[in-house]
Each structure stands twice: as C-alpha cells, then as structure tokens.
Design an enzyme around this catalytic site. Structure first.
Site, PDB file in Angstrom:
ATOM      1  N   HIS A  34      -5.970   3.218 -10.234  1.00 31.14           N
ATOM      2  CA  HIS A  34      -5.043   4.022 -11.026  1.00 31.14           C
ATOM      3  C   HIS A  34      -4.646   5.337 -10.347  1.00 31.14           C
ATOM      4  CE1 HIS A  34      -8.079   7.025 -12.260  1.00 31.14           C
ATOM      5  NE2 HIS A  34      -8.918   5.983 -12.152  1.00 31.14           N
ATOM      6  N   HIS A  43       0.004   2.113   5.871  1.00 32.81           N
ATOM      7  CA  HIS A  43      -0.427   0.715   5.904  1.00 32.81           C
ATOM      8  C   HIS A  43      -1.839   0.642   5.340  1.00 32.81           C
ATOM      9  CE1 HIS A  43      -0.919  -3.224   8.410  1.00 32.81           C
ATOM     10  NE2 HIS A  43      -1.476  -3.319   7.218  1.00 32.81           N
TER      11      HIS A  43
END
Length: 105
Positions: A34, A43
């Site tokens: 979250h 990446h």
C-alpha cells in the site's frame, strides 16, 4: 495510479494507494504494498517485495528477490543487489547489496 508507458508483468501485485511512474517496470511476481511510490523508469525485478509506503526513485533498479521494509526510500538511479534486505534509506546514485543491505558502490 499507473502512469502512461509503465509495464506490469504477470503475477505482479500492486496494492491500493500506489503510484507507478511512466515507463517503470514491475516485473514478474513482484509485490508493491500500500501507498508505494515507484518513480519513472524504475525497475522492480522479479520476486521483489516492497512493504507499505516505500518510495523507489526515478531510474532506480531493485534486484531480483530483494525486500524493502516499510517506509524506506530507495534513491533515484540507485541499484539494490539481488536478494538484498533494505532496512534503511538508500541515497541517490549508489549501489547497495547484502543482508542487511550495505553500501558497496
């Protein structure tokens, strides 16, 4: 929120409140908990686990199978080595590796 050009691969999990910047890659089987914030062109490698409220800066690379604990920031253009356990903030433009992750470059 997914910005244009980002890539989310098979099995990746993106939890509520997370922002993924343009052209970022969330690779196979990674998990972003979250309120994460993934910068543009970052990446997140396969199997990586990012806890809640983690920030990954622009262009950063978080290596395969690594883990980042809640609330930590990985700086812009930083590299986190494969399998690392990141327990504190990583500055911009450095490389960290190990358990726990330590500066190596």
């Amino acid at each position: 929120m997914l910005e244009p050009g980002c890539m989310v691969c098979a099995g990746a999990v993106i939890n509520p409140g997370t922002r993924v910047g343009g052209h970022a890659i969330l690779n196979t089987g990674c998990s972003v908990d979250h309120h994460g914030n993934i910068g543009a062109c970052a990446h997140i490698a396969p199997g990586t686990r990012l806890a809640g409220n983690v920030t990954v800066g622009e262009g950063a690379f978080v290596g395969i199978g690594s883990s980042v604990v809640q609330g930590v920031r990985v700086g812009a253009w930083a590299t986190v080595g494969a399998g690392a356990a990141v327990i504190e903030d990583v500055p911009d433009n450095v490389t960290v590796a190990g358990v726990p992750a330590r500066l190596i470059g």
